[in-house]
Motif scaffolding. Structure first.
Motif, short mmCIF file in Angstrom:
data_model
loop_
_atom_site.label_atom_id
_atom_site.label_comp_id
_atom_site.label_asym_id
_atom_site.label_seq_id
_atom_site.Cartn_x
_atom_site.Cartn_y
_atom_site.Cartn_z
N ALA A 1 1.89 4.78 -0.50
CA ALA A 1 1.09 5.91 -0.95
C ALA A 1 1.92 6.87 -1.78
O ALA A 1 3.08 7.08 -1.51
CB ALA A 1 0.51 6.63 0.26
N ASP B 1 1.68 11.04 2.50
CA ASP B 1 2.10 9.65 2.67
C ASP B 1 1.82 9.15 4.08
O ASP B 1 2.68 8.57 4.74
CB ASP B 1 3.59 9.51 2.33
N LEU C 1 -4.64 1.03 5.92
CA LEU C 1 -3.37 0.54 6.45
C LEU C 1 -3.41 0.24 7.94
O LEU C 1 -2.79 -0.71 8.40
CB LEU C 1 -2.28 1.58 6.19
N GLY D 1 0.79 -1.23 0.00
CA GLY D 1 0.00 0.00 0.00
C GLY D 1 0.81 1.26 0.00
O GLY D 1 0.42 2.24 0.60
N TRP E 1 0.99 6.89 6.96
CA TRP E 1 1.33 5.48 6.99
C TRP E 1 0.94 4.79 8.29
O TRP E 1 0.70 3.59 8.31
CB TRP E 1 2.85 5.33 6.76
N ALA F 1 -3.98 4.61 2.26
CA ALA F 1 -2.96 5.06 1.33
C ALA F 1 -3.41 6.25 0.49
O ALA F 1 -2.60 6.82 -0.23
CB ALA F 1 -2.55 3.91 0.42
#
Length: 703
Positions: free
Chosen positions: A20, A347, A311, A18, A349, A326
C-alpha cells in the motif's frame, strides 16, 4: 487556566503482495524519551505513566522500531490477560523485534529477532495453560524461532530451527494427525511454506525447551505461496501465478493417513488469494483486485467488493467479519453486505481481534507498515469501534477556529480551506454541528482567530494573509460578513488581547483597532508564534539571530529572552495542575521541516523566572499544540499535531509533576490545527478538535 480473539489459523502474506502507498514517513522517537531537568539530581529520569484514557473515541497508535509485519492477540505470557504481539523489520527506531503490549497499551516485552520476520504465530496452549509458545519466522536468516514469553528477559528464545529455504507464509492449527493409533501427544501443528517449494509441518508438543519436533516435508504443487491456513483435516495453500497457464490458485492438501497429506485439485482464481476464513455461514477468500469470494460447494464466486487488494480477513463472531485492504480501509461485513467502513491508518497491512478490555466485545488491532505502528480500536456497545466523529470540510483545511460565533453558549467550528479559499462553517446546535454558508475570507490565508474586534459583543473572524489582515464581522447569530482588509506588512500569527489585537509582521508587532492606523512595536527577530502569559505579559516565539521566546510586558517592551533549542512553532501557557504555577509549553521544529519535533516545558522558579524543565519528542512535521482536560480529573492534557505522522501526540500531567507521553491518537491524514471545546452534554471532559489537511475533515475526539 489556559491561554491558547484468539483464532487457530494465522495467515501471513508475501511482503511483495498488495503493497500500500503511504504518504507518511516514519516517526520513531527513542523509547519513552523524556528529559526532565527539574529532578533532584538534574539528570534524565524515567517516570511511571498514569492510567491512559480508555474511553477516548480514537484509534490509539503504538510505536514499533520498524515496518510492522504482522500482529496477533494472544495470552503470550500466560498471565490470564490478552496481549498484543507484533513483529517488525529493522527501521528508523532500531532492529527487527517481536514486541508485546499489555491491555493497558504499555510495552511489556521487546525481543530482538533476525530481520524481515513474518507475522508472529501463537502455536497454542499446553494442558493447564502454563506454556504458549510464539513462533517467528525470518526471511533473512531462513529459520523459525520459538519464544516462551513467560521466561525472564534474555531467556525467552527457547528453540531455533534452520529451514530448507526462505519462509513465505506460516500458520498454526490443531494437530493434523490425531488418530487412535496416534494419540494426542501433540498440542498443535505449525506449517511453513518456503521459497524452495516445501510445506514443512512441525508437530508442536508440550516440551518447554524444544516444543517443535522434526517436520514432515510435503512438496508443494505450486509456488510461490501467497498464504497458508490450517483446518482440522487439511492445509490450504494459496499460490500466485502458479496455477494452470500461470494463473493464481488455491489447493487443499487433505489428511489421508498418519503423517500423510494428499493434494486436491487446484482451484483456479481470478486474482491472487491472500487470506481464508471459515464462518458459520460461508467459506471466504480474500484476493484479486478488490474481491471477497465465497465458495458455494463447487466453485469460488464473487461475494463482495472490499477495496483495492484486500489483504486480511478476521472473523467477528457469527456471520460478521472484517477485512483490511491496500487502500488503507477497514470494512465490516455481514452476509447481507457492507455494514461499516473506516480508515485504518497508514499502510494498513494486518488485522487481529480480541477482547483486550474485558467488556465482552471484540477490539481491533491493526499493523500499519509504513507508519511503523500498531493501531488499536476499542469496541463500543453499538457493535462498532471508537473512532473520531468526522465533519467533512472543503479541500485542504489549513486554519481551524472554535468559538461561539452564534451566541448559543457553545463553540461553533470553522476551517479556512486552502484549495478553495472558502470557509467550512459548522454551527453548534446542542452538539449537532450543522453546516452553514459563509463568505470567503479571500486567498492566501495563513492564520485565523476569533475576536470581538469591533467591540459590539459578537465575535468576529480575523484572518492573516501576506501583507494584510482581514476582518469578517459577526452578527451574533453565526453569520459573518464579507472581509474588510487592513494593510499589515509581511505575515505572521495573530493574538487577541483584552481590548485590542496584535498581528505579527515583517518589522515586528502591529497593534490593530477599528478605524485606526496599525501601531508598530519593532522586534529584533521574526515572530513565529504568540500567546498570552496570563498576567498581562505576552510570549513571542522568535527565529532569527535569536531562537526562543521573548517575554513582553503589557506595554510590549521586552523583559527577558528564553533561548530554546529550535524554532518555536506554537506556544501556550497554562496551569497544568490547578494548584500549580502557570507553565509554558513550546512546540519546536526538528532538525528539518519534516523531522520529529520537540515539546519543551518551562517552569518558573521562586522569583518567577522561567527555565526549561522537560523536553519530549513529538511526531513528524509538528504543527500546533493545545491543552484541555479530556478526562475530567482537573489536570490539563497536552496534544501536539504531527502532520506527516498522521496522528496527534498525547501527554498527561502526572502525579510526579512531569508530562508523560501516552499512546498517540490516530487523527485522519495530515492533522494541522488542534483545539479543545467543552463537551456538548455539559460534562467537564473537553472534546479535542483536529483539522485534517489531507483527508479534508474536522475530527472530534472525546472521552
Amino acid at each position: 487556566m489556559y491561554f491558547r480473539a484468539k483464532m487457530w489459523t494465522r495467515i501471513i502474506v508475501l511482503g511483495t503482495i498488495g503493497g500500500a502507498f503511504s504518504s507518511c514517513g516514519s516517526e520513531n522517537p527513542p523509547e519513552e524519551v523524556s528529559v526532565v531537568m527539574d529532578g533532584p539530581s538534574g539528570q534524565p529520569q524515567g517516570q511511571p505513566k498514569p492510567p491512559w484514557p480508555r474511553g477516548l473515541s480514537a484509534r490509539f497508535e503504538l510505536t514499533m522500531p520498524g515496518r510492522t509485519e504482522g500482529v496477533i492477540i494472544a495470552d503470550g505470557d500466560q498471565d490470564g490477560e490478552l496481549e498484543i504481539l507484533a513483529t517488525c523489520r529493522a527501521g528508523s527506531g532500531g532492529g527487527a523485534v517481536l514486541r508485546s503490549f499489555g491491555a493497558d497499551l504499555e510495552i511489556e516485552v521487546t525481543v530482538s529477532v533476525p530481520d524481515w520476520p513474518l507475522a508472529p504465530v501463537a502455536i497454542g496452549s499446553s494442558a493447564g495453560g502454563k506454556f504458549a509458545p510464539i513462533a517467528v519466522a525470518s526471511r533473512s536468516s531462513q529459520e523459525v524461532l520459538i519464544f516462551d514469553l513467560t521466561r525472564p528477559a534474555g531467556a525467552q528464545l527457547i528453540q531455533r530451527i534452520k529451514l530448507s529455504g526462505r519462509p513465505l507464509a506460516m500458520a498454526a492449527g490443531p494437530y493434523l494427525f490425531q488418530s487412535p493409533a496416534n494419540p494426542a501427544s501433540h498440542m498443535a501443528t505449525l506449517a511453513i511454506a518456503t521459497r524452495t517449494g516445501d510445506l514443512l509441518l512441525f508437530p508442536a508438543k508440550n516440551d518447554p525447551n524444544a516444543p517443535l519436533g522434526a517436520p514432515l516435508t510435503v512438496p508443494l504443487q505450486e509456488t510461490p505461496t501467497s498464504f497458508l491456513a490450517l483446518d482440522a483435516s487439511m492445509v490450504l495453500v494459496g499460490s500466485m501465478g502458479a496455477g494452470a497457464g500461470g494463473g493464481d490458485s488455491l489447493r487443499r492438501y487433505m489428511v489421508s493417513g498418519p503423517n500423510k497429506l494428499t493434494p486436491g485439485e487446484p482451484e483456479t482464481l481470478a486474482g491472487i488469494p491472500r487470506d481464508w476464513l471459515l464462518t458459520p455461514a460461508a467459506e471466504l477468500l480474500a484476493g484479486g483486485d478488490q474481491n471477497i469470494w465465497n465458495h458455494d460447494g463447487s466453485a469460488w464466486n464473487d461475494l463482495f467488493e472490499a477495496g483495492r487488494a484486500p489483504l486480511r480477513l478476521l472473523g467477528l463472531g457469527g456471520e460478521r467479519f472484517a477485512s483490511v485492504s491496500a487502500d488503507l480501509g477497514v470494512r465490516v461485513f455481514g452476509m447481507q453486505g457492507l455494514e461499516q467502513s473506516f480508515y485504518g491508518g497508514q499502510d494498513t497491512w494486518d488485522i487481529a481481534g480480541g477482547d483486550l478490555d474485558r467488556d465482552g466485545l471484540t477490539d481491533l488491532v491493526l499493523a500499519n507498515r509504513g507508519a511503523e505502528r500498531v493501531s488499536v480500536l476499542f469496541s463500543n456497545a453499538q457493535g462498532s469501534w471508537r473512532r473520531p466523529r468526522s465533519l467533512p470540510t472543503g479541500i485542504a483545511p489549513l486554519v481551524l477556529v472554535a468559538a461561539d460565533f452564534s451566541g448559543s453558549g457553545q463553540s461553533d467550528l470553522l476551517t479556512v480551506d486552502a484549495s478553495t479559499d472558502g470557509l467550512s462553517f459548522f454551527r453548534n446546535q446542542a452538539g449537532d454541528f450543522v453546516p452553514m454558508e459563509q463568505p470567503s475570507p479571500g486567498r492566501g490565508i495563513t492564520a485565523g482567530i476569533a475576536s470581538d474586534f469591533n467591540g459590539d459583543g459578537a465575535l468576529d473572524l480575523v484572518t492573516r494573509a501576506a501583507g494584510e489582515v482581514r476582518v469578517q464581522t459577526g452578527n451574533g447569530d453565526g453569520k459573518l460578513s464579507s472581509p474588510v482588509s487592513m494593510s499589515v506588512p509581511g505575515t505572521g500569527p495573530l493574538l487577541a488581547r483584552a481590548g485590542d489585537l496584535l498581528a505579527a509582521g515583517s518589522a515586528g508587532l502591529y497593534l490593530l483597532a477599528p478605524g485606526k492606523v496599525p501601531q508598530l512595536t519593532p522586534l529584533a527577530d521574526p515572530c513565529t508564534a504568540m500567546t498570552n502569559l496570563g498576567d498581562g505579559r505576552i510570549l513571542v516565539g522568535v527565529a532569527g539571530a535569536r531562537t526562543g521566546l521573548v517575554v513582553l510586558n503589557g506595554a510590549l517592551q521586552e523583559e527577558t529572552f528564553l533561548a530554546l533549542p529550535g524554532k518555536v512553532l506554537d506556544v501556550a501557557a497554562s496551569q497544568l495542575d490547578p494548584s500549580g504555577p502557570v507553565q509554558i509549553l513550546a512546540l519546536l521544529q526538528g532538525a528539518r521541516d519534516n523531522s520529529p519535533g520537540k515539546l519543551v516545558r518551562l517552569m518558573p522558579d521562586a522569583s518567577g523566572a522561567y527555565a526549561m524543565a522537560q523536553e519530549q519528542a513529538v511526531g513528524l512535521r509538528p504543527h500546533a499544540l493545545a491543552l484541555g482536560d479530556m478526562n475530567g480529573d482537573g489536570r490539563q492534557e497536552v496534544v501536539v499535531s504531527a502532520q506527516n505522522s498522521h496522528h496527534v501526540n498525547l501527554f498527561s500531567w502526572n502525579q510526579e509533576g512531569t508530562l508523560t507521553r501516552l499512546p498517540d491518537l490516530g487523527a485522519g491524514r495530515g492533522p494541522l490545527d488542534v483545539t479543545f471545546i467543552p463537551s456538548p452534554d455539559g460534562t467537564t471532559d473537553a472534546t479535542l478538535v483536529i483539522g485534517c489537511n489531507f483527508s479534508n475533515e474536522i475530527l472530534l475526539i472525546r472521552n
